[in-house]
Scaffold this motif. Structure first.
Motif, PDB file in Angstrom:
ATOM      1  N   ALA A  51     -29.088  -9.926  87.760  1.00 16.19           N
ATOM      2  CA  ALA A  51     -30.221  -9.400  88.741  1.00 16.19           C
ATOM      3  C   ALA A  51     -30.289  -9.827  90.257  1.00 16.19           C
ATOM      4  O   ALA A  51     -30.317  -9.173  91.248  1.00 16.19           O
ATOM      5  CB  ALA A  51     -31.585  -9.263  88.145  1.00 16.19           C
ATOM      6  N   PHE A  64     -29.436  -7.974  93.619  1.00 15.20           N
ATOM      7  CA  PHE A  64     -30.649  -8.178  94.683  1.00 15.20           C
ATOM      8  C   PHE A  64     -29.732  -8.475  95.928  1.00 15.20           C
ATOM      9  O   PHE A  64     -30.142  -8.159  97.254  1.00 15.20           O
ATOM     10  CB  PHE A  64     -31.559  -9.119  94.516  1.00 15.20           C
ATOM     11  N   PHE A 100     -35.617  -3.237  96.131  1.00 16.88           N
ATOM     12  CA  PHE A 100     -34.998  -3.654  95.029  1.00 16.88           C
ATOM     13  C   PHE A 100     -36.047  -3.960  93.952  1.00 16.88           C
ATOM     14  O   PHE A 100     -37.320  -3.928  94.294  1.00 16.88           O
ATOM     15  CB  PHE A 100     -34.126  -5.133  95.238  1.00 16.88           C
ATOM     16  N   PRO A 101     -35.670  -3.576  92.715  1.00 16.23           N
ATOM     17  CA  PRO A 101     -36.795  -3.744  91.564  1.00 16.23           C
ATOM     18  C   PRO A 101     -37.559  -5.276  91.690  1.00 16.23           C
ATOM     19  O   PRO A 101     -36.824  -5.958  92.172  1.00 16.23           O
ATOM     20  CB  PRO A 101     -36.041  -3.461  90.044  1.00 16.23           C
ATOM     21  N   THR A 102     -38.551  -5.325  91.314  1.00 16.19           N
ATOM     22  CA  THR A 102     -39.198  -6.584  91.436  1.00 16.19           C
ATOM     23  C   THR A 102     -39.218  -7.340  89.867  1.00 16.19           C
ATOM     24  O   THR A 102     -39.882  -8.686  89.928  1.00 16.19           O
ATOM     25  CB  THR A 102     -40.834  -6.176  91.744  1.00 16.19           C
ATOM     26  N   GLU A 103     -38.798  -6.927  88.898  1.00 13.58           N
ATOM     27  CA  GLU A 103     -38.475  -7.466  87.598  1.00 13.58           C
ATOM     28  C   GLU A 103     -37.019  -7.655  87.242  1.00 13.58           C
ATOM     29  O   GLU A 103     -36.177  -6.691  87.415  1.00 13.58           O
ATOM     30  CB  GLU A 103     -39.533  -7.066  86.695  1.00 13.58           C
ATOM     31  N   LEU A 152     -32.869  -5.595  84.727  1.00 11.42           N
ATOM     32  CA  LEU A 152     -33.106  -4.284  85.403  1.00 11.42           C
ATOM     33  C   LEU A 152     -33.009  -3.267  84.285  1.00 11.42           C
ATOM     34  O   LEU A 152     -34.161  -2.074  84.609  1.00 11.42           O
ATOM     35  CB  LEU A 152     -32.001  -4.130  86.516  1.00 11.42           C
ATOM     36  N   GLU A 153     -32.786  -3.263  83.293  1.00 10.06           N
ATOM     37  CA  GLU A 153     -32.757  -2.531  82.153  1.00 10.06           C
ATOM     38  C   GLU A 153     -33.456  -2.978  80.975  1.00 10.06           C
ATOM     39  O   GLU A 153     -33.632  -4.339  80.764  1.00 10.06           O
ATOM     40  CB  GLU A 153     -31.327  -2.219  81.615  1.00 10.06           C
ATOM     41  N   LYS A 186     -39.488  -7.525  80.583  1.00 10.39           N
ATOM     42  CA  LYS A 186     -39.350  -8.309  81.921  1.00 10.39           C
ATOM     43  C   LYS A 186     -39.554  -9.730  81.618  1.00 10.39           C
ATOM     44  O   LYS A 186     -40.577  -9.909  81.251  1.00 10.39           O
ATOM     45  CB  LYS A 186     -39.591  -7.528  83.065  1.00 10.39           C
ATOM     46  N   ASP A 212     -39.666 -12.340  87.446  1.00  5.32           N
ATOM     47  CA  ASP A 212     -40.199 -11.762  88.556  1.00  5.32           C
ATOM     48  C   ASP A 212     -39.222 -12.149  89.717  1.00  5.32           C
ATOM     49  O   ASP A 212     -38.831 -13.392  90.129  1.00  5.32           O
ATOM     50  CB  ASP A 212     -41.639 -12.283  89.054  1.00  5.32           C
TER      51      ASP A 212
END
Length: 151
Positions: free
Chosen positions: A53, A57, A88-91, A94-95, A99, A102
């Motif tokens: 991730a 990122f 971008f996602p925060t956690e 990603l899938e 989670k 962070d």
């Protein structure tokens, strides 16, 4: 009329309590050895997901750089330079529903950035991961010293 009850032959009566307890003890010993090994494997797998991730990122940060006149500034939420990313996602991972990390931008300047993945929940205590814009990838294994992570 009497019913005759047949007894099993002498050698086919089943297991004794001692034999059953020995089997239970063996299963307990095997479980005591296998479970910590399994937990260690799960922790490493979650860490690898966070590493992937962070790499994705970093790709988003490079895209932000090219789309915003060659600057990393303003990639965080609200146009800030640090904190939760807006791009971008925060956690991580990603899938999936749960989670374990962070993701944040811990530092951003015009020409460089530092991305951080902080463990949470069941992963807490595993140490943070960070990725610098120059490609340096580090893991805070013991909570104080940063060491390079290897894939």
């Amino acid at each position: 009329m009497m019913l005759a009850i047949k007894r099993a032959p002498r050698g086919a009566r089943g297991f004794t309590l001692i034999e059953l307890m020995i089997v239970v003890a063996i299963i307990g010993i095997l479980a005591a050895i296998a479970f910590p090994s399994y937990q260690n494997h799960v922790t490493k797998t979650r860490r690898a997901d966070a590493q992937a991730a962070l790499t994705a990122f970093a790709t988003a940060m490079e895209r932000h750089y090219t789309e915003n006149r060659n600057t990393y500034l303003g990639a965080a939420a609200g146009g800030a330079n640090t904190g939760a990313p807006a791009i971008f996602p925060t956690e991580a991972p990603l899938e999936g529903a749960t989670k374990y990390y962070d993701l944040t931008i811990s530092a951003a300047t015009r020409n460089s950035y530092t991305l951080l993945a902080a463990p949470k929940g069941a992963q807490a205590g595993d140490g943070s991961l960070r990725l610098l814009s120059n490609g340096v990838r580090e893991w805070q294994k013991d909570g104080s010293t940063w060491v390079e992570w290897n894939n």
